[in-house]
Write a protein that holds these residues in place. Structure first.
Motif, PDB file in Angstrom:
ATOM      1  N   GLY A 308      11.813 -16.013  35.776  1.00 44.06           N
ATOM      2  CA  GLY A 308      12.498 -16.986  34.936  1.00 44.06           C
ATOM      3  C   GLY A 308      12.808 -16.521  33.533  1.00 44.06           C
ATOM      4  O   GLY A 308      13.275 -17.304  32.708  1.00 44.06           O
ATOM      5  N   GLY A 309      12.593 -15.241  33.228  1.00 44.95           N
ATOM      6  CA  GLY A 309      12.738 -14.779  31.855  1.00 44.95           C
ATOM      7  C   GLY A 309      14.144 -14.486  31.405  1.00 44.95           C
ATOM      8  O   GLY A 309      14.398 -14.325  30.206  1.00 44.95           O
ATOM      9  N   ALA A 310      15.082 -14.387  32.337  1.00 47.15           N
ATOM     10  CA  ALA A 310      16.473 -14.096  31.976  1.00 47.15           C
ATOM     11  C   ALA A 310      17.373 -14.584  33.095  1.00 47.15           C
ATOM     12  O   ALA A 310      17.000 -14.527  34.276  1.00 47.15           O
ATOM     13  N   ALA A 311      18.567 -15.047  32.725  1.00 45.28           N
ATOM     14  CA  ALA A 311      19.506 -15.533  33.729  1.00 45.28           C
ATOM     15  C   ALA A 311      20.933 -15.277  33.271  1.00 45.28           C
ATOM     16  O   ALA A 311      21.232 -15.321  32.073  1.00 45.28           O
ATOM     17  N   ILE A 312      21.783 -14.988  34.253  1.00 45.72           N
ATOM     18  CA  ILE A 312      23.211 -14.784  33.995  1.00 45.72           C
ATOM     19  C   ILE A 312      23.964 -15.583  35.043  1.00 45.72           C
ATOM     20  O   ILE A 312      23.669 -15.491  36.228  1.00 45.72           O
ATOM     21  N   GLN A 313      24.938 -16.359  34.596  1.00 43.93           N
ATOM     22  CA  GLN A 313      25.707 -17.170  35.535  1.00 43.93           C
ATOM     23  C   GLN A 313      27.166 -16.766  35.512  1.00 43.93           C
ATOM     24  O   GLN A 313      27.716 -16.394  34.478  1.00 43.93           O
ATOM     25  N   ARG A 314      27.759 -16.864  36.686  1.00 41.25           N
ATOM     26  CA  ARG A 314      29.157 -16.501  36.838  1.00 41.25           C
ATOM     27  C   ARG A 314      30.056 -17.536  36.161  1.00 41.25           C
ATOM     28  O   ARG A 314      29.807 -18.741  36.220  1.00 41.25           O
ATOM     29  N   THR A 315      31.109 -17.063  35.503  1.00 44.02           N
ATOM     30  CA  THR A 315      32.124 -17.922  34.910  1.00 44.02           C
ATOM     31  C   THR A 315      33.443 -17.680  35.642  1.00 44.02           C
ATOM     32  O   THR A 315      33.596 -16.658  36.324  1.00 44.02           O
ATOM     33  N   GLY A 331      20.129 -14.117  23.902  1.00 44.20           N
ATOM     34  CA  GLY A 331      19.392 -12.942  23.429  1.00 44.20           C
ATOM     35  C   GLY A 331      19.304 -11.811  24.417  1.00 44.20           C
ATOM     36  O   GLY A 331      18.419 -10.950  24.306  1.00 44.20           O
ATOM     37  N   LEU A 332      20.195 -11.759  25.407  1.00 36.36           N
ATOM     38  CA  LEU A 332      20.151 -10.679  26.394  1.00 36.36           C
ATOM     39  C   LEU A 332      20.786  -9.416  25.834  1.00 36.36           C
ATOM     40  O   LEU A 332      21.736  -9.460  25.045  1.00 36.36           O
ATOM     41  N   ALA A 333      20.262  -8.281  26.278  1.00 37.73           N
ATOM     42  CA  ALA A 333      20.808  -6.982  25.877  1.00 37.73           C
ATOM     43  C   ALA A 333      20.454  -5.963  26.955  1.00 37.73           C
ATOM     44  O   ALA A 333      19.546  -6.176  27.765  1.00 37.73           O
ATOM     45  N   VAL A 334      21.185  -4.852  26.951  1.00 35.97           N
ATOM     46  CA  VAL A 334      20.905  -3.735  27.855  1.00 35.97           C
ATOM     47  C   VAL A 334      20.435  -2.572  26.989  1.00 35.97           C
ATOM     48  O   VAL A 334      21.170  -2.116  26.098  1.00 35.97           O
ATOM     49  N   VAL A 335      19.213  -2.104  27.226  1.00 33.54           N
ATOM     50  CA  VAL A 335      18.613  -1.114  26.333  1.00 33.54           C
ATOM     51  C   VAL A 335      18.073   0.079  27.111  1.00 33.54           C
ATOM     52  O   VAL A 335      17.808  -0.009  28.315  1.00 33.54           O
ATOM     53  N   ILE A 360      24.044   2.417  31.476  1.00 26.72           N
ATOM     54  CA  ILE A 360      23.060   1.709  32.303  1.00 26.72           C
ATOM     55  C   ILE A 360      21.688   1.735  31.644  1.00 26.72           C
ATOM     56  O   ILE A 360      21.187   2.789  31.240  1.00 26.72           O
ATOM     57  N   GLY A 361      21.095   0.590  31.526  1.00 23.57           N
ATOM     58  CA  GLY A 361      19.754   0.482  30.965  1.00 23.57           C
ATOM     59  C   GLY A 361      19.073  -0.771  31.491  1.00 23.57           C
ATOM     60  O   GLY A 361      19.598  -1.468  32.362  1.00 23.57           O
ATOM     61  N   GLU A 362      17.901  -1.070  30.957  1.00 22.75           N
ATOM     62  CA  GLU A 362      17.154  -2.234  31.425  1.00 22.75           C
ATOM     63  C   GLU A 362      17.620  -3.490  30.698  1.00 22.75           C
ATOM     64  O   GLU A 362      17.844  -3.485  29.484  1.00 22.75           O
ATOM     65  N   LEU A 363      17.752  -4.574  31.444  1.00 17.86           N
ATOM     66  CA  LEU A 363      18.102  -5.860  30.850  1.00 17.86           C
ATOM     67  C   LEU A 363      16.861  -6.464  30.207  1.00 17.86           C
ATOM     68  O   LEU A 363      15.813  -6.584  30.854  1.00 17.86           O
ATOM     69  N   VAL A 364      16.991  -6.843  28.928  1.00 23.42           N
ATOM     70  CA  VAL A 364      15.889  -7.481  28.213  1.00 23.42           C
ATOM     71  C   VAL A 364      16.375  -8.792  27.613  1.00 23.42           C
ATOM     72  O   VAL A 364      17.574  -8.990  27.411  1.00 23.42           O
ATOM     73  N   ASN A 365      15.432  -9.659  27.355  1.00 29.54           N
ATOM     74  CA  ASN A 365      15.704 -10.903  26.647  1.00 29.54           C
ATOM     75  C   ASN A 365      14.963 -10.839  25.318  1.00 29.54           C
ATOM     76  O   ASN A 365      13.741 -10.885  25.276  1.00 29.54           O
ATOM     77  N   LYS A 366      15.742 -10.726  24.251  1.00 28.14           N
ATOM     78  CA  LYS A 366      15.147 -10.628  22.924  1.00 28.14           C
ATOM     79  C   LYS A 366      14.837 -12.000  22.329  1.00 28.14           C
ATOM     80  O   LYS A 366      14.175 -12.098  21.296  1.00 28.14           O
ATOM     81  N   GLY A 367      15.354 -13.047  22.952  1.00 28.92           N
ATOM     82  CA  GLY A 367      15.185 -14.394  22.421  1.00 28.92           C
ATOM     83  C   GLY A 367      14.063 -15.145  23.109  1.00 28.92           C
ATOM     84  O   GLY A 367      13.137 -14.566  23.688  1.00 28.92           O
ATOM     85  N   ARG A 368      14.177 -16.446  23.070  1.00 25.89           N
ATOM     86  CA  ARG A 368      13.162 -17.307  23.679  1.00 25.89           C
ATOM     87  C   ARG A 368      13.261 -17.205  25.199  1.00 25.89           C
ATOM     88  O   ARG A 368      14.328 -17.339  25.777  1.00 25.89           O
ATOM     89  N   ARG A 384       5.260  -7.209  30.785  1.00 26.76           N
ATOM     90  CA  ARG A 384       6.540  -7.908  30.898  1.00 26.76           C
ATOM     91  C   ARG A 384       7.057  -8.325  29.520  1.00 26.76           C
ATOM     92  O   ARG A 384       8.278  -8.386  29.308  1.00 26.76           O
ATOM     93  N   LEU A 385       6.154  -8.613  28.569  1.00 22.84           N
ATOM     94  CA  LEU A 385       6.542  -9.140  27.267  1.00 22.84           C
ATOM     95  C   LEU A 385       6.317  -8.139  26.136  1.00 22.84           C
ATOM     96  O   LEU A 385       6.147  -8.526  24.990  1.00 22.84           O
ATOM     97  N   ARG A 386       6.335  -6.860  26.450  1.00 23.32           N
ATOM     98  CA  ARG A 386       6.011  -5.872  25.426  1.00 23.32           C
ATOM     99  C   ARG A 386       7.034  -5.892  24.274  1.00 23.32           C
ATOM    100  O   ARG A 386       8.223  -6.086  24.474  1.00 23.32           O
ATOM    101  N   GLY A 387       6.480  -5.718  23.071  1.00 21.59           N
ATOM    102  CA  GLY A 387       7.308  -5.698  21.879  1.00 21.59           C
ATOM    103  C   GLY A 387       7.928  -7.036  21.531  1.00 21.59           C
ATOM    104  O   GLY A 387       8.869  -7.098  20.731  1.00 21.59           O
ATOM    105  N   GLY A 388       7.438  -8.125  22.153  1.00 23.13           N
ATOM    106  CA  GLY A 388       8.000  -9.436  21.887  1.00 23.13           C
ATOM    107  C   GLY A 388       9.264  -9.738  22.667  1.00 23.13           C
ATOM    108  O   GLY A 388       9.851 -10.807  22.498  1.00 23.13           O
ATOM    109  N   TRP A 389       9.701  -8.811  23.522  1.00 23.28           N
ATOM    110  CA  TRP A 389      10.865  -9.022  24.373  1.00 23.28           C
ATOM    111  C   TRP A 389      10.415  -9.238  25.813  1.00 23.28           C
ATOM    112  O   TRP A 389       9.340  -8.770  26.216  1.00 23.28           O
ATOM    113  N   TYR A 390      11.259  -9.893  26.573  1.00 24.13           N
ATOM    114  CA  TYR A 390      11.038 -10.023  28.008  1.00 24.13           C
ATOM    115  C   TYR A 390      11.799  -8.900  28.697  1.00 24.13           C
ATOM    116  O   TYR A 390      13.034  -8.830  28.619  1.00 24.13           O
TER     117      TYR A 390
END
Length: 555
Positions: A308-315, A331-335, A360-368, A384-390
């Motif tokens: 449940g830590g990140a979600a992307i929906q189709r538009t 707050g999603l990013a690819v790092v 290509i990198g790992e998807l993280v959630n920098k936000g809530r 899973r929550l290292r560095g304050g990111w998901y």
């Protein structure tokens, strides 16, 4: 009632009370919504009496997709308890560990699975066997119960509802926590996104011990007041007959289920049904297009981290091959591994990814993050929550318009000649080969350093592996980078899969090129494919020995 915001799953179950419409169907059972609510109330009252005082309110459910599964999910919601979905493909000490780790004091199962429990150390566990007279007699005194009559703990939005296992490449499966509030919100979100209504019929053919079936299929049906139709186990040949019989309009899928459906014989009635939508993951753009062309049903590829830590929906404007956009402010990013944002993806005029290694990198959630943790596993939570990111554990790339594209799992990353590759990207290209029914790409150790690409192919009925034709196919794929062509090819009747139809890459990686299946290889990257004979394998072993890396393959 469509889209009504509800705080708990218990409220949704209570809302079914008095509703005479068909709410739940299987091949031998038809229940109204009221029957479901009443049956859940009876089981909730029984559960409250069975749980020892002071024990965690957890019950395990080891069942096929029988009507008892959603009844017990509903019962747990009413009682303020949590369901641990127990995987019937687990065995011995691993199965016992799942039950003991989640502190289940009641296990609901069926006669077919009793042999799995023989000899296991399960102290203090009460086992209920649903398809027995004893179970019916046990429930009878509680049949007059109503929703809300019996609770083991007060029901709130943050009450634990699910303990569902997620697995990685190492270690025991982790039990992710999902609260009543999060599950109800997930259902309402999908109702709003897909326009699910009271007249829809949700076909559940994926196993209900897995989060996909409960979160993406059962929960939106409950939220919308829609009907649920159950298949005890996924069957490719039984899919269309079920859809027609139940009048199904919506279904979910994971893993290779779509490939199996496409492998069934085509017929003139492939479009004679009321199905309008399939929602899931890992079908791939090629198979999604084939499915829509054949069955007339649109597949929507979504993404939601299991925890449940990140979600992307189709538009509506999502490009082919992309998952969608993140919601504003998510707050999603690819790092990369150091946490630096990757380059935005660049594409050729034909839509082929040009800079995969950098994008290509790992998807993280920098936000809530709505991640609610793992049961009794602080180490996994910290990772899973290292560095304050998901950190999702999933590989993505993102284009300049902020559309996200799935590229596989971090465990499926390959490093070939110092270049990072994603297995899913190569798989999507190989899936275009018309002789292939299913494809899996994974790493095998290089004799010197890094990895080599290996592909397992399950061929369509009547097809045989033709190395020259396969080489010609590879040369015609403009987006197949120079490091991507498989050095090894394993031809199989069927790829090994989990109970949720996901490919068991761990077993494929472990076996590498030492299996007894039909094996082909390129002795050098540009050479022709030839059989991997015992003589060739001996020569290859000598190369590994000379670089002190034979232990990586011949363990």
């Amino acid at each position: 009632m469509t889209g009504t915001v509800t705080a708990t799953v218990a409220e949704l179950v209570q809302r079914q009370w008095g509703d005479p419409r068909t709410g739940l169907r299987s091949r031998d059972t038809v229940l109204t919504h009221h029957d479901v609510s009443a049956g859940a109330a009876a089981r909730a009252a029984l559960l409250v009496d069975l749980l020892p005082r002071g024990a965690e309110p957890h019950l395990g459910v080891l069942l096929d997709n029988t009507p008892e599964y959603p009844l017990w999910l509903s019962a747990a919601a009413l009682a303020g308890a949590a369901v641990a979905g127990i995987n019937p493909t687990r065995r011995g000490a691993e199965l016992a560990r799942d039950i003991v780790h989640t502190e289940c004091r009641v296990l609901v199962t069926q006669r077919a699975y009793l042999p799995l429990l023989d000899g296991l150390a399960l102290p203090g566990l009460r086992v209920l066997v649903t398809d027995t007279d004893a179970y019916t007699e046990l429930l009878t005194p509680y049949e007059g119960a109503e929703p809300g009559d019996a609770v083991v703990r007060p029901v709130r939005p943050d009450s634990r509802m699910l303990l569902y296992f997620t697995s990685g490449s190492t270690g025991a499966p982790k039990a992710a926590i999902c609260s009543q509030g999060r599950l109800a919100a997930a259902g309402a979100s999908l109702v709003a996104h897909f326009g699910v209504g009271r007249d829809d019929v949700h076909y559940i053919c994926m196993p209900m011990f897995h989060g996909n079936a409960v979160i993406a299929d059962w929960a939106p049906a409950l939220s919308a007041g829609a009907s649920v139709a159950l298949r005890d186990r996924f069957s490719a040949s039984g899919f269309l007959p079920d859809v027609r019989e139940f009048g199904a309009t919506y279904f979910t899928y994971v893993g290779r289920a779509i490939q199996y459906l496409l492998a069934t014989p085509e017929g003139p009635g492939d479009r004679e049904h009321g199905l309008r939508l399939g929602f899931g993951t890992e079908a791939g753009a090629v198979d999604a297009a084939r499915f829509e062309a054949r069955f007339g049903v649109k597949l929507v590829e979504g993404y939601g981290s299991s925890e449940g830590g990140a979600a992307i929906q189709r538009t509506p404007d999502t490009p082919t091959g992309a998952i969608g956009r993140a919601a504003p402010g998510d707050g999603l990013a690819v790092v990369d591994a150091e946490g630096q944002e990757c380059e935005r993806a660049r594409f050729s005029p034909q839509g082929h990814l040009l800079n995969g290694a950098a994008a290509i990198g790992e998807l993280v959630n920098k936000g809530r993050s709505p991640f609610e943790g793992y049961w009794r596993n602080e180490e996994a939570e910290k990772e899973r929550l290292r560095g304050g990111w998901y950190w999702t554990g999933d590989l993505f790339y993102r284009d300049e318009a902020d559309f996200y594209y799935f590229a596989g799992r971090t465990d499926d990353r390959l490093r070939v000649d110092s270049e990072n590759l994603a297995a899913a990207v190569i798989e999507n290209i190989l899936a275009r080969w018309t002789d292939a029914e299913a494809v899996a790409v994974y790493a095998v150790p290089d004799p010197v350093a890094g990895d080599m690409v290996m592909a397992a192919l399950a061929l369509r009925e009547g097809a045989a592996f033709d190395p020259a034709r396969f080489t010609e196919f590879l040369s015609g794929q403009a987006d197949l980078g120079t490091k991507m062509p498989p050095r090894f090819v394993r031809v199989m009747d069927r790829l090994p899969t989990t109970a949720t139809n996901k490919i068991q890459r761990a077993s494929l990686r472990t076996e590498g090129f030492l299996s007894r299946d039909e094996l082909w290889w390129r002795p050098t990257p540009g050479a022709a494919y030839t059989p991997l004979t015992p003589k060739a394998l001996t020569t290859l072993r000598a190369t590994y020995d000379s670089h002190n890396r034979a232990h990586l393959v011949w363990s």
